[in-house]
Motif scaffolding. Sequence first.
Motif, PDB file in Angstrom:
ATOM      1  N   ARG A 151       0.831  -1.215   0.000  1.00 32.73           N
ATOM      2  CA  ARG A 151       0.000   0.000   0.000  1.00 32.73           C
ATOM      3  C   ARG A 151       0.858   1.254   0.000  1.00 32.73           C
ATOM      4  NH1 ARG A 151      -5.482  -0.163   3.118  1.00 32.73           N
ATOM      5  NH2 ARG A 151      -4.929   2.006   3.059  1.00 32.73           N
ATOM      6  N   ALA A 152       1.971   1.219   0.738  1.00 31.67           N
ATOM      7  CA  ALA A 152       2.842   2.388   0.831  1.00 31.67           C
ATOM      8  C   ALA A 152       3.518   2.705  -0.499  1.00 31.67           C
ATOM      9  CB  ALA A 152       3.905   2.168   1.907  1.00 31.67           C
ATOM     10  N   MET A 153       3.587   1.727  -1.391  1.00 31.20           N
ATOM     11  CA  MET A 153       4.209   1.966  -2.684  1.00 31.20           C
ATOM     12  C   MET A 153       3.461   3.056  -3.459  1.00 31.20           C
ATOM     13  SD  MET A 153       6.879   0.155  -2.750  1.00 31.20           S
ATOM     14  CE  MET A 153       7.341   0.351  -4.457  1.00 31.20           C
ATOM     15  N   LYS A 154       2.194   3.234  -3.138  1.00 23.63           N
ATOM     16  CA  LYS A 154       1.396   4.272  -3.804  1.00 23.63           C
ATOM     17  C   LYS A 154       1.347   5.555  -2.967  1.00 23.63           C
ATOM     18  CE  LYS A 154      -1.431   0.759  -5.937  1.00 23.63           C
ATOM     19  NZ  LYS A 154      -2.597  -0.057  -5.771  1.00 23.63           N
ATOM     20  N   ASP A 210       4.577   8.109   4.176  1.00 22.23           N
ATOM     21  CA  ASP A 210       3.947   6.788   4.254  1.00 22.23           C
ATOM     22  C   ASP A 210       5.003   5.688   4.224  1.00 22.23           C
ATOM     23  OD1 ASP A 210       1.384   7.935   4.221  1.00 22.23           O
ATOM     24  OD2 ASP A 210       1.273   7.835   2.015  1.00 22.23           O
ATOM     25  N   ARG A 211       5.956   5.840   3.361  1.00 24.47           N
ATOM     26  CA  ARG A 211       7.000   4.832   3.216  1.00 24.47           C
ATOM     27  C   ARG A 211       7.902   4.783   4.452  1.00 24.47           C
ATOM     28  NH1 ARG A 211       8.574   4.332  -3.132  1.00 24.47           N
ATOM     29  NH2 ARG A 211       6.468   4.459  -3.930  1.00 24.47           N
ATOM     30  N   ARG A 212       8.206   5.959   5.019  1.00 20.34           N
ATOM     31  CA  ARG A 212       9.017   5.979   6.246  1.00 20.34           C
ATOM     32  C   ARG A 212       8.297   5.238   7.372  1.00 20.34           C
ATOM     33  NH1 ARG A 212       9.493  11.004   4.830  1.00 20.34           N
ATOM     34  NH2 ARG A 212      11.405  11.823   4.046  1.00 20.34           N
ATOM     35  N   GLN A 272      14.460  -7.798   4.872  1.00 18.01           N
ATOM     36  CA  GLN A 272      15.049  -7.087   6.011  1.00 18.01           C
ATOM     37  C   GLN A 272      16.250  -6.251   5.563  1.00 18.01           C
ATOM     38  OE1 GLN A 272      16.799  -9.502   9.117  1.00 18.01           O
ATOM     39  NE2 GLN A 272      16.486  -7.892  10.626  1.00 18.01           N
ATOM     40  N   LYS A 273      17.119  -6.818   4.764  1.00 16.57           N
ATOM     41  CA  LYS A 273      18.296  -6.077   4.277  1.00 16.57           C
ATOM     42  C   LYS A 273      17.865  -4.898   3.411  1.00 16.57           C
ATOM     43  CE  LYS A 273      21.335  -8.697   6.195  1.00 16.57           C
ATOM     44  NZ  LYS A 273      21.976  -8.239   7.408  1.00 16.57           N
ATOM     45  N   THR A 274      16.836  -5.095   2.596  1.00 16.11           N
ATOM     46  CA  THR A 274      16.335  -4.010   1.746  1.00 16.11           C
ATOM     47  C   THR A 274      15.725  -2.910   2.606  1.00 16.11           C
ATOM     48  OG1 THR A 274      15.891  -5.610  -0.011  1.00 16.11           O
ATOM     49  CG2 THR A 274      14.831  -3.452  -0.206  1.00 16.11           C
ATOM     50  N   GLU A 275      14.954  -3.300   3.608  1.00 22.56           N
ATOM     51  CA  GLU A 275      14.345  -2.324   4.533  1.00 22.56           C
ATOM     52  C   GLU A 275      15.421  -1.504   5.235  1.00 22.56           C
ATOM     53  OE1 GLU A 275      14.085  -1.771   8.716  1.00 22.56           O
ATOM     54  OE2 GLU A 275      13.655  -3.869   8.274  1.00 22.56           O
ATOM     55  N   GLN A 276      16.495  -2.145   5.669  1.00 25.88           N
ATOM     56  CA  GLN A 276      17.582  -1.438   6.344  1.00 25.88           C
ATOM     57  C   GLN A 276      18.276  -0.458   5.394  1.00 25.88           C
ATOM     58  OE1 GLN A 276      19.799  -4.803   7.800  1.00 25.88           O
ATOM     59  NE2 GLN A 276      18.564  -4.959   9.663  1.00 25.88           N
ATOM     60  N   ALA A 277      18.457  -0.858   4.145  1.00 30.33           N
ATOM     61  CA  ALA A 277      19.070   0.042   3.161  1.00 30.33           C
ATOM     62  C   ALA A 277      18.139   1.209   2.842  1.00 30.33           C
ATOM     63  CB  ALA A 277      19.421  -0.729   1.892  1.00 30.33           C
ATOM     64  N   PRO A 305      15.413   3.274  -6.067  1.00 28.72           N
ATOM     65  CA  PRO A 305      15.014   2.072  -6.808  1.00 28.72           C
ATOM     66  C   PRO A 305      14.883   0.822  -5.929  1.00 28.72           C
ATOM     67  CG  PRO A 305      17.285   2.671  -7.319  1.00 28.72           C
ATOM     68  CD  PRO A 305      16.723   3.783  -6.485  1.00 28.72           C
ATOM     69  N   LEU A 306      15.394   0.858  -4.700  1.00 25.57           N
ATOM     70  CA  LEU A 306      15.246  -0.287  -3.801  1.00 25.57           C
ATOM     71  C   LEU A 306      13.790  -0.537  -3.418  1.00 25.57           C
ATOM     72  CD1 LEU A 306      18.311   0.055  -1.391  1.00 25.57           C
ATOM     73  CD2 LEU A 306      17.932  -1.680  -3.157  1.00 25.57           C
ATOM     74  N   TRP A 307      12.940   0.462  -3.613  1.00 24.60           N
ATOM     75  CA  TRP A 307      11.518   0.253  -3.309  1.00 24.60           C
ATOM     76  C   TRP A 307      10.927  -0.853  -4.180  1.00 24.60           C
ATOM     77  CZ3 TRP A 307       9.205   1.321   0.938  1.00 24.60           C
ATOM     78  CH2 TRP A 307       9.630   2.392   1.720  1.00 24.60           C
TER      79      TRP A 307
END
Length: 166
Positions: A52-55, A60-62, A121-126, A136-138
């Motif tokens: 949902r946060a992608m939109k 929202d993403r934070r 988890q690694k993507t979230e941390q980055a 672009p990691l989103w």
Amino acid sequence: MSVIETVVELAKPWADLYGHSKPVSTAVTFVHIAGIMVGGGFAMASDRAALRAMKGTDDDRRRVLVDFSSIHRPVLIALTLVVISGVLLMLSDAGTFLASPVYYLKIGSFMLLMANGLLVQKTEQALAKNPSTGNPLWNRFAFGARASLTLWLWTALVGVALTSAA
């Protein structure tokens, strides 16, 4: 003596206790199902929020990233209980489970689920270092959330198939 026969022999006292004690078998099965419900429920709710946060906006993403970072511990605790109870369930009838290809499919599915969780988890941390919508990691984060939803359901399906095959 084969490896399976050795495991069956070593697990015999546990299998006898499990097979002759309703409270023990009920408790182990409950811990397994409860761990799946809690771990999977938290993870799937977080995956939904991520998609949902992608939109949404940067804010929202934070918020999603903060929520994700707080959910890892309870999910890992739940999954630890799932692994321990899963081993106990397997040892209750090791000869049947260890000879079943479906058992190995379930273990493989679970390992994919764990690997995906580590990637998320690694993507979230980055992303926490740069949560802007332009990062672009989103896209990888969203892919991980979709994969997580799919793998949780797939692993549950294989688990049901395993109980039917056993």
